[in-house]
Design a protein around this motif. Structure first.
Motif, PDB file in Angstrom:
ATOM      1  N   THR E  15       0.836  -1.203   0.000  1.00 24.45           N
ATOM      2  CA  THR E  15       0.000   0.000   0.000  1.00 24.45           C
ATOM      3  C   THR E  15       0.868   1.250   0.000  1.00 24.45           C
ATOM      4  N   THR E  16       2.023   1.200   0.697  1.00 23.33           N
ATOM      5  CA  THR E  16       2.907   2.373   0.701  1.00 23.33           C
ATOM      6  C   THR E  16       3.416   2.667  -0.708  1.00 23.33           C
ATOM      7  N   PHE E  17       3.948   1.644  -1.367  1.00 22.34           N
ATOM      8  CA  PHE E  17       4.480   1.854  -2.718  1.00 22.34           C
ATOM      9  C   PHE E  17       3.348   2.162  -3.696  1.00 22.34           C
ATOM     10  N   GLY E  18       2.199   1.517  -3.499  1.00 22.29           N
ATOM     11  CA  GLY E  18       1.037   1.793  -4.349  1.00 22.29           C
ATOM     12  C   GLY E  18       0.615   3.256  -4.239  1.00 22.29           C
ATOM     13  N   ALA E  19       0.521   3.740  -2.987  1.00 24.46           N
ATOM     14  CA  ALA E  19       0.090   5.130  -2.781  1.00 24.46           C
ATOM     15  C   ALA E  19       1.090   6.099  -3.400  1.00 24.46           C
ATOM     16  N   MET E  20       2.388   5.753  -3.297  1.00 27.41           N
ATOM     17  CA  MET E  20       3.402   6.617  -3.891  1.00 27.41           C
ATOM     18  C   MET E  20       3.256   6.653  -5.410  1.00 27.41           C
ATOM     19  N   THR E  21       3.056   5.485  -6.008  1.00 25.10           N
ATOM     20  CA  THR E  21       2.911   5.415  -7.456  1.00 25.10           C
ATOM     21  C   THR E  21       1.676   6.192  -7.908  1.00 25.10           C
ATOM     22  N   MET E  22       0.571   6.028  -7.155  1.00 23.32           N
ATOM     23  CA  MET E  22      -0.658   6.768  -7.463  1.00 23.32           C
ATOM     24  C   MET E  22      -0.407   8.276  -7.492  1.00 23.32           C
ATOM     25  N   ALA E  23       0.448   8.747  -6.552  1.00 23.40           N
ATOM     26  CA  ALA E  23       0.736  10.182  -6.463  1.00 23.40           C
ATOM     27  C   ALA E  23       1.852  10.588  -7.414  1.00 23.40           C
ATOM     28  N   GLY E  24       2.290   9.645  -8.254  1.00 24.16           N
ATOM     29  CA  GLY E  24       3.335   9.954  -9.222  1.00 24.16           C
ATOM     30  C   GLY E  24       4.709  10.123  -8.592  1.00 24.16           C
ATOM     31  N   ILE E  25       4.900   9.538  -7.422  1.00 22.17           N
ATOM     32  CA  ILE E  25       6.206   9.627  -6.754  1.00 22.17           C
ATOM     33  C   ILE E  25       6.942   8.314  -6.983  1.00 22.17           C
ATOM     34  N   ASP E  26       8.189   8.421  -7.427  1.00 18.89           N
ATOM     35  CA  ASP E  26       8.966   7.205  -7.670  1.00 18.89           C
ATOM     36  C   ASP E  26       9.600   6.735  -6.363  1.00 18.89           C
ATOM     37  N   PRO E  27       9.176   5.582  -5.850  1.00 18.00           N
ATOM     38  CA  PRO E  27       9.728   5.109  -4.562  1.00 18.00           C
ATOM     39  C   PRO E  27      11.245   5.089  -4.541  1.00 18.00           C
ATOM     40  N   MET E  28      11.871   4.756  -5.690  1.00 18.27           N
ATOM     41  CA  MET E  28      13.329   4.669  -5.713  1.00 18.27           C
ATOM     42  C   MET E  28      13.986   5.999  -5.352  1.00 18.27           C
ATOM     43  N   THR E  29      13.443   7.100  -5.902  1.00 15.46           N
ATOM     44  CA  THR E  29      14.063   8.407  -5.639  1.00 15.46           C
ATOM     45  C   THR E  29      13.849   8.840  -4.191  1.00 15.46           C
ATOM     46  N   ILE E  30      12.818   8.309  -3.573  1.00 21.66           N
ATOM     47  CA  ILE E  30      12.564   8.682  -2.173  1.00 21.66           C
ATOM     48  C   ILE E  30      13.430   7.852  -1.235  1.00 21.66           C
ATOM     49  N   PHE E  31      13.420   6.546  -1.434  1.00 22.02           N
ATOM     50  CA  PHE E  31      14.081   5.671  -0.468  1.00 22.02           C
ATOM     51  C   PHE E  31      15.570   5.480  -0.752  1.00 22.02           C
ATOM     52  N   PHE E  32      15.939   5.419  -2.072  1.00 22.61           N
ATOM     53  CA  PHE E  32      17.298   4.989  -2.373  1.00 22.61           C
ATOM     54  C   PHE E  32      18.181   6.058  -3.005  1.00 22.61           C
ATOM     55  N   ALA E  33      17.672   7.303  -3.101  1.00 19.91           N
ATOM     56  CA  ALA E  33      18.473   8.355  -3.721  1.00 19.91           C
ATOM     57  C   ALA E  33      19.744   8.622  -2.916  1.00 19.91           C
ATOM     58  N   ASP E  34      19.637   8.492  -1.595  1.00 20.59           N
ATOM     59  CA  ASP E  34      20.796   8.781  -0.742  1.00 20.59           C
ATOM     60  C   ASP E  34      21.165   7.553   0.098  1.00 20.59           C
ATOM     61  N   PRO E  35      22.060   6.695  -0.462  1.00 18.35           N
ATOM     62  CA  PRO E  35      22.385   5.456   0.272  1.00 18.35           C
ATOM     63  C   PRO E  35      22.941   5.734   1.671  1.00 18.35           C
ATOM     64  N   SER E  37      21.761   7.621   3.914  1.00 16.93           N
ATOM     65  CA  SER E  37      20.668   7.618   4.885  1.00 16.93           C
ATOM     66  C   SER E  37      20.436   6.224   5.441  1.00 16.93           C
ATOM     67  N   ILE E  38      20.405   5.253   4.512  1.00 12.51           N
ATOM     68  CA  ILE E  38      20.137   3.874   4.930  1.00 12.51           C
ATOM     69  C   ILE E  38      21.261   3.392   5.827  1.00 12.51           C
ATOM     70  N   ILE E  39      22.509   3.667   5.376  1.00  7.32           N
ATOM     71  CA  ILE E  39      23.664   3.203   6.143  1.00  7.32           C
ATOM     72  C   ILE E  39      23.650   3.795   7.546  1.00  7.32           C
ATOM     73  N   LEU E  40      23.400   5.116   7.633  1.00  5.54           N
ATOM     74  CA  LEU E  40      23.423   5.768   8.941  1.00  5.54           C
ATOM     75  C   LEU E  40      22.351   5.200   9.865  1.00  5.54           C
ATOM     76  N   VAL E  41      21.112   5.093   9.387  1.00  6.55           N
ATOM     77  CA  VAL E  41      20.025   4.647  10.265  1.00  6.55           C
ATOM     78  C   VAL E  41      20.157   3.162  10.589  1.00  6.55           C
TER      79      VAL E  41
END
Lengths: 262, 262, 262, 262, 262
Positions: E15-35, E37-41
């Motif tokens: 549902t999260t990725f679905g809602a993002m796609t519906m709103a025209g937001i690319d999940p990749m650019t949100i979650f993985f644009a800055d690796p 962030s993932i490493i730090l958290v």
């Protein structure tokens, strides 16, 4: 020594600094540009924590911190089981007095004290009372140590917020130079960062580690206590063994079974 | 007197004001520029806390605050152990009545009461019941005192937020003069600061200190209670001693052992 | 009547309005400019709280609110002690039946019921069971009452945030008129203010006061219960007295001692 | 049926929509302009809650939700008291077997089972054990049901924040069109709103209502259990009555007294 | 295998990725644009959690994670009831020794161990003690496993905030290029997102699922323990059956009744 606490802290710090370097951010300019931030948050959190405790707690906190980081290896469960089984068998066959020489060579002071009292013919009720008092006193000391760091972890973000609000108020009072606003805000947020940092990279892991180590130590002592009393009461080694083995994981139980058969 | 609470509060306040001075921020203009902030947060937090308690709690809170800050020295454990051992030996050799004159010189009213009741030949069950009631009543009084300051610490940030939101709304209603926005916001945030300040520099340390002092006092009284009953029952000084010593830390136990041998 | 709750609430409200007036802010324009804010937060918090309880709880909540604010005076401990001591002496000298006429004049229904049952020759086990059931039922009723206001205090800020977010979204959808933004935001924040206000000036103090009053009432009833059973069992007035006195503070104990000597 | 949960939810929803209409805000444009917000928050909260439970809990959650909203009427305490008193009198006069026909007409399956077991001559210890197991099993089922909605209420705001941060990041990446910023932010905040909304208008009230209904049901069953055992033991109806009446409020006690006298 | 945890996590993520796609937001650019962030958290949360535990807990956490996701099917209650009833009948009619061959075919190692000890003529007190130790040890292991993920869920948002504050400070220090502010802030918020994400999509559901599975397993083992002791004591199958059935829901009880009659 269980190196996991040092490893864990190094992972947390390393990934943070690594991520900053990857993003081209110099950790020094973020963390150490404004020494006042560190002083305010660290001084506030430690001061308020000291004020919340007794002098004795404050002195003790230094010692237990070393304990949390060095994380003394827990006694080997299987070894203790073998040792206690040996004692149970000797006590059954040759009487409690036969344990006198063995008792002197026990490393664990808690187990040694219990066996010595049994050998001395102390009343079982007194043995239980003395050992239970020791467990309770240990638990109270551990709780005070862990509580010191939990309190510090709770105060840190609050002092971080206090510093940030102080910085914000100062900045709002001096809005005349717009070019200085950014750096002023940056300094204000540095206290928030130090508040979060001290709480989550330092105080909270130490507090939780102390609680976990205490939990394991108390559980181990309670098991040993019951077994000393069983041995003193002359229970069959089988009964002592059954309870001890029930304490192991399924995997450990199988491993032990195999060793026995071998 | 245990000076740690005063030392801790001075450290927290000193580092805060020191950090501000280092950053060239005048603490007076931050904390005292808007006296309304202090009145709103302090009045709100104290008023709501009073409303949450009874008149008796309110009167008592003043007294226990002094106790938390002055932090009366805990009774010397080793001294108490020596005293109780002496009583146990006397009672064993010469009977309980021989404690009559010694009882009058005991400083601690709790211990004195227990020994006096034993000397008077009070039924052990009544001695236990009376002393346990006293422990429970002490615990309830301590809990009410600490609870007063915990409640105040909980209300402070909420009133800080209330004041800030009031300031924000007022500012948003008067956006016509942009040059006044900064100082207006600064005043609004001053209540947030006071909310955080009162909670973390004052109420929270007092509440936690009271809880810690109470914890130690209750643990000490429970130990004394068990020993009074042992002495009354004519237990061997050895049994009394073993339990008392179990209550000490390993370091204290060794120190005591050495003194004994010397 | 213990006026502290009314005094405390007046202090909290008075200092808030005083601080606003000092800062030249008209409380009316902050709190009452947007009646929708009050309706949303109050309606939401009360509605959600009603939905979380039964019809009986909702009806009862009105009654206990009056109780919290009026804060009925706690029974005078010294007076109760004197009364119970008198009963113990009479029962010892003249038998339980001699308490029959005295029982009718007892104000406290709980104490009266206990003494009446004793005089009627009810089995002590039944007396204990009936009085303990009454204590438990009282505790459950008090808990439900305090719980109602704790729930309301928990919901209030959430509905305040809901209202503010609604206001923010509406404002963001209508950014075309910049001059309206300030007042629109002001209205949005008014719900946050009402959420904080209802929780901290009203619901939370009532909930905590109810808990405190209940705590005292239950502790008092438990003391009376033990003493009724002691009197019924024909214990010596000395034993009854010792436990009762242990319940007083050191200051009260001395005051009582002095009165006795005088 | 106790209509209070439906009434409460209607009040909360009605005042929210009323306040919005008063402020000239169209609820539809706030809540339903961006269906993605609802999908993200509802899907996230329900998905994470399902993942935190077992399949059986998930199926059970649907059923208990109906129970919370419909809120089955609690058994009439006075009626139960009269019924139990009747049973106590019959058992005293004519023996337990005389309850055989009456037992078949009892509506409450818990009470019926207890009386039937007593009539069948089941050992009192077994009766207690079976009924206590039933109470514990009921409590565990209720706890699982309430826990499901507490978990959902806890996850909702978190997914609301997740959605808002996703929206913020997307907006910050596309700052080139300033006129689109307002609506974009509005959509981002819609997930915060839905997170707060689902938690406070739906999941939290259901969870708390279930806990309250369970509390009352368990207290009632525990009372009935004690009385069944009293009846089986042949206690006097007076003793059964005294405990039952102690469970009522003072007002209910008087009302019952009056009816009796009439 | 109970697929609900995997289904739930897929719903939350879908549902999260679905809602993002519906709103025209690319999940990749949100979650993985800055690796970073993932490493730090992820590095921070896992590192701090490891530091809070022992090496053994860290190793165990991997295993229990699989258990939470795969969620082993709970033992069929009705089947266990039938099996235990069969044992009770056999033991009653033919003696405990008659269970010897049946014991070997029991799948559940806990039940098998209990029956085997009974058949071997082990003292009931020892059987109880050994099985209770096993239950406690299981509970401690489960608690440590769930605690690992609760700790991780608690640390995640804190490290998310730390990363965001680091990003904010860096941005405020480099305000000279306004066009870079948006993307810089976006990267700063990505750590907040990852903090919320890891806590609510991963760690929290695993922790809660482990607690729930543990709760069910312990309740089941406690029931089995009581029944083994009843069988050993030679209780009537009726008594064993009554308690077992009381553990089922009303629906399950009826279903079982029908099967019996059929």
């Amino acid at each position: 020594m269980d190196p996991i606490t040092i490893i864990g802290l190094l992972i947390a710090l390393g990934t943070t600094f690594g991520a900053m370097t990857m993003a081209g951010i110099d950790p020094m300019t973020i963390f150490f540009a404004d020494p006042g931030s560190i002083i305010l948050v660290f001084g506030g959190a430690v001061g308020a924590t000291l004020a919340s405790n007794t002098m004795e707690d404050a002195v003790g906190a230094g010692k237990v911190m070393v304990k949390a980081v060095a994380a003394p290896k827990q006694p080997d469960k299987e070894e203790t089981i073998q040792q206690l089984l040996g004692f149970a068998e000797t006590a059954r066959k040759e009487g409690l007095l036969a344990l006198e020489s063995a008792a002197k060579e026990i490393d664990d002071p808690f187990l040694r004290k219990g066996i010595e009292m049994s050998v001395d013919g102390t009343d079982p009720e007194i043995v239980r009372e003395v050992l239970e008092t020791e467990i309770e006193a240990t638990q109270a000391r551990h709780g005070a140590g862990a509580g010191f760091f939990t309190t510090a972890a709770g105060f840190s973000p609050a002092f971080g917020v206090a510093g940030t609000v102080i910085g914000l108020i100062d900045m709002l009072n001096n809005l005349s130079d717009p070019s200085a606003l950014g750096p002023a805000l940056a300094v204000a947020f540095a206290t928030t960062l130090w508040g979060v940092f001290l709480a989550n990279y330092i105080f909270q892991p130490i507090a939780q580690k102390l609680r976990r180590v205490s939990e394991l130590e108390i559980a181990y002592k309670e098991l040993v206590l019951e077994d000393i009393l069983s041995i003193q009461a002359g229970s069959s080694p089988r009964a002592v063994s059954d309870r001890l083995v029930a304490y192991l994981t399924a995997t450990q139980q199988e491993a032990m079974q195999e060793k026995k058969s071998a």
